[in-house]
Design a protein around this motif. Structure first.
Motif, short mmCIF file in Angstrom:
data_model
loop_
_atom_site.label_atom_id
_atom_site.label_comp_id
_atom_site.label_asym_id
_atom_site.label_seq_id
_atom_site.Cartn_x
_atom_site.Cartn_y
_atom_site.Cartn_z
N PHE A 174 -49.23 44.78 84.06
CA PHE A 174 -48.60 45.41 82.90
C PHE A 174 -49.46 45.16 81.66
O PHE A 174 -50.10 44.12 81.54
CB PHE A 174 -47.19 44.86 82.67
N LEU A 175 -49.43 46.12 80.74
CA LEU A 175 -50.02 45.85 79.43
C LEU A 175 -49.22 44.74 78.76
O LEU A 175 -47.98 44.75 78.78
CB LEU A 175 -49.99 47.12 78.58
N SER A 176 -49.91 43.78 78.17
CA SER A 176 -49.19 42.60 77.70
C SER A 176 -49.72 42.13 76.36
O SER A 176 -50.82 42.49 75.93
CB SER A 176 -49.32 41.46 78.73
N ALA A 177 -48.89 41.33 75.70
CA ALA A 177 -49.26 40.63 74.48
C ALA A 177 -48.68 39.22 74.59
O ALA A 177 -47.49 39.05 74.85
CB ALA A 177 -48.71 41.34 73.25
N THR A 178 -49.52 38.21 74.41
CA THR A 178 -49.09 36.82 74.53
C THR A 178 -48.85 36.24 73.14
O THR A 178 -49.78 36.17 72.33
CB THR A 178 -50.13 35.98 75.27
N VAL A 179 -47.62 35.82 72.89
CA VAL A 179 -47.25 35.22 71.61
C VAL A 179 -47.34 33.70 71.78
O VAL A 179 -46.66 33.11 72.62
CB VAL A 179 -45.83 35.63 71.19
N SER A 180 -48.19 33.07 70.99
CA SER A 180 -48.36 31.61 71.02
C SER A 180 -47.71 31.02 69.78
O SER A 180 -47.84 31.57 68.68
CB SER A 180 -49.83 31.23 71.06
N ALA A 181 -47.01 29.91 69.95
CA ALA A 181 -46.30 29.31 68.83
C ALA A 181 -46.37 27.79 68.91
O ALA A 181 -46.34 27.21 70.01
CB ALA A 181 -44.84 29.76 68.80
N GLY A 182 -46.49 27.16 67.74
CA GLY A 182 -46.39 25.71 67.64
C GLY A 182 -44.97 25.32 67.26
O GLY A 182 -44.26 26.05 66.57
N LEU A 183 -44.55 24.17 67.72
CA LEU A 183 -43.17 23.74 67.54
C LEU A 183 -43.01 22.96 66.24
O LEU A 183 -43.90 22.22 65.82
CB LEU A 183 -42.74 22.86 68.72
N ALA A 184 -41.85 23.17 65.62
CA ALA A 184 -41.51 22.39 64.43
C ALA A 184 -41.23 20.94 64.83
O ALA A 184 -41.03 20.62 66.00
CB ALA A 184 -40.30 23.00 63.73
N LYS A 185 -41.21 20.07 63.84
CA LYS A 185 -41.01 18.64 64.10
C LYS A 185 -39.65 18.42 64.76
O LYS A 185 -38.62 18.90 64.31
CB LYS A 185 -41.09 17.86 62.78
N GLY A 186 -39.69 17.67 65.89
CA GLY A 186 -38.46 17.35 66.60
C GLY A 186 -38.02 18.39 67.61
O GLY A 186 -37.02 18.18 68.30
N LYS A 187 -38.74 19.48 67.74
CA LYS A 187 -38.37 20.53 68.68
C LYS A 187 -39.18 20.37 69.97
O LYS A 187 -40.32 19.92 69.95
CB LYS A 187 -38.62 21.91 68.08
N THR A 188 -38.58 20.77 71.09
CA THR A 188 -39.22 20.64 72.39
C THR A 188 -39.63 22.01 72.91
O THR A 188 -39.21 23.05 72.38
CB THR A 188 -38.26 19.99 73.40
N ILE A 189 -40.45 22.00 73.98
CA ILE A 189 -40.88 23.25 74.59
C ILE A 189 -39.67 24.01 75.12
O ILE A 189 -39.59 25.25 75.01
CB ILE A 189 -41.89 22.98 75.72
N GLY A 190 -38.72 23.30 75.71
CA GLY A 190 -37.52 23.96 76.22
C GLY A 190 -36.76 24.69 75.13
O GLY A 190 -36.31 25.82 75.32
N GLN A 191 -36.61 24.04 73.96
CA GLN A 191 -35.94 24.70 72.85
C GLN A 191 -36.75 25.90 72.34
O GLN A 191 -36.18 26.93 71.97
CB GLN A 191 -35.72 23.70 71.72
#
Length: 394
Positions: A174-191
């Motif tokens: 599929f044509l795709s776009a990958t959104v990358s993000a850094g987490l705020a302080k105290g936040k986890t990957i699951g959140q």
């Protein structure tokens, strides 16, 4: 991590450029990508171009993330040429001639070779750069018709200026776009992944699919694998104990120490401001085997006392008193042996600390509560071996 958080807050104040602070991944290789990588999949590039601005706006506004970026950027200017086929047919020019004329004039295609002074040179077809610097210069190119006449391209084509991505990305075809993000302080990957799912539900249509990449994919796969390992460990220990005790009741009493250990691990993790991550989950799986031995010591000795002729209540009292010292000794040695993990320093210390706190906390709480809860449950649930032996004799 503390330095990265300070730098992230500092670079956000710089508005002349977008800066990102990336840390090396703790697991899953040596990449330095941002922890949350969310893939949007669509059937056409137009749908991605339509949806991405709103999706990224929601990501920027979310308090869960401190930075975000997307690999698919519509930043490359392009000119689309549309051929007026009716007019071209009327003037005797085929679309193939128009395409070949543009190709030979702009692509620098090699037509052949020639030799001069014993050396071989390529023959490249290309219009002078001064005559093709602007999109409007395409209109001044001439093309030969079927009758041999030279017709200016301005009579046959129309130009539409637009922007396009420098590179197209595909994920699972599929044509795709990958959104990358850094987490705020105290936040986890699951959140972070839960927040991405929420934004996707609000902004994406039914023709979109989503997936995970990088650390996010490995986190989700590891989490599901660890849950399977946890359930398998509990079932395996229960079945082994059932075979050893020749009873399905006694292993239930022993397995009650597992939730006590998990509760202790969670309380200590909360007090130490630790998250539920892959390392703490591994520590909780370790607890299943470590804390079960306390219950085994009490239940096995109580069964022996019953077989020696004592009633159930007297047997569990004797077993609790006589097994108190070995339980405390083995638990203390385990806790003291794991205590250095809780104060670890250096590279990768976060993983060791998370595992150490989970195991030490679970051992402390389960050891204290096991001495009271296991005897009480044993008196109600376990098999009365005196009655059982009399029934077998009869």
């Amino acid at each position: 991590m503390e330095i990265a958080e300070e730098l992230s807050a500092a670079v956000r104040a710089k508005t002349k450029a977008r800066a990102f602070v990336q840390q090396q991944s703790t697991f899953g290789g040596r990449r330095g990508n941002m922890p949350v990588q969310y893939v949007l999949q669509a059937t056409s590039i137009e749908r991605l171009q339509e949806v991405l601005p709103e999706f990224m706006k929601r990501v920027y506004e979310s308090p869960v993330f401190q930075m975000a970026d997307v690999d698919l950027k519509f930043s490359k200017p392009e000119v689309r040429i549309e051929v007026n086929r009716d007019k071209a047919n009327l003037l005797g020019v085929s679309t193939r001639n128009i395409a070949q004329t543009l190709q030979y004039g702009l692509s620098g295609q090699r037509l052949g070779y020639f030799y001069m002074n014993g050396k071989q040179y390529e023959i490249l077809a290309e219009i002078n750069r001064q005559q093709r610097n602007k999109p409007a210069d395409l209109r001044s190119i001439y093309v030969r018709s079927d009758k041999g006449e030279m017709i200016q391209m301005d009579n046959l084509i129309s130009l539409a200026e637009n922007v396009a991505p420098p590179q197209l990305y595909h994920y699972n075809r599929f044509l795709s776009a990958t959104v990358s993000a850094g987490l705020a302080k105290g936040k986890t990957i699951g959140q972070g992944l839960d927040e991405m799912d929420r934004i996707a539900d609000e902004t994406l249509g039914d023709d979109f699919r989503t997936a995970l990449a990088g650390d996010s994919k490995e986190f989700r796969e590891s989490s599901s694998s660890l849950m399977f390992a946890f359930i398998l460990a509990v079932m395996l220990i229960y079945l082994i104990l059932a075979a050893q005790f020749e009873s399905f009741k006694d292993p239930l009493v022993i397995m009650l120490t597992v939730p006590l250990a998990i509760a202790g691990a969670l309380v200590f993790m909360w007090g130490a401001d630790q998250t539920m991550n892959i390392f703490s989950q591994i520590g909780i799986i370790m607890l299943i085997g470590l804390v079960a031995k306390n219950g085994i010591l009490i239940v096995e000795f109580a069964n022996q006392k019953q077989e020696a002729g004592l009633d159930k209540m007297r047997a569990i009292e004797e077993a609790s008193l006589q097994r108190l010292r070995p339980i405390l000794m083995t638990s203390a040695s385990t806790i003291l042996g794991l205590l250095p993990l809780t104060v670890a320093t250096g590279e990768g210390a976060n993983g060791r600390i998370a595992m150490g706190i989970a195991v030490v906390g679970g051992m402390v709480v389960s050891t204290l509560l096991t001495l009271y809860i296991v005897p009480a449950i044993y008196s109600y649930v376990s098999t009365n071996r005196i009655k059982k032996s009399k029934h077998n004799d009869a």
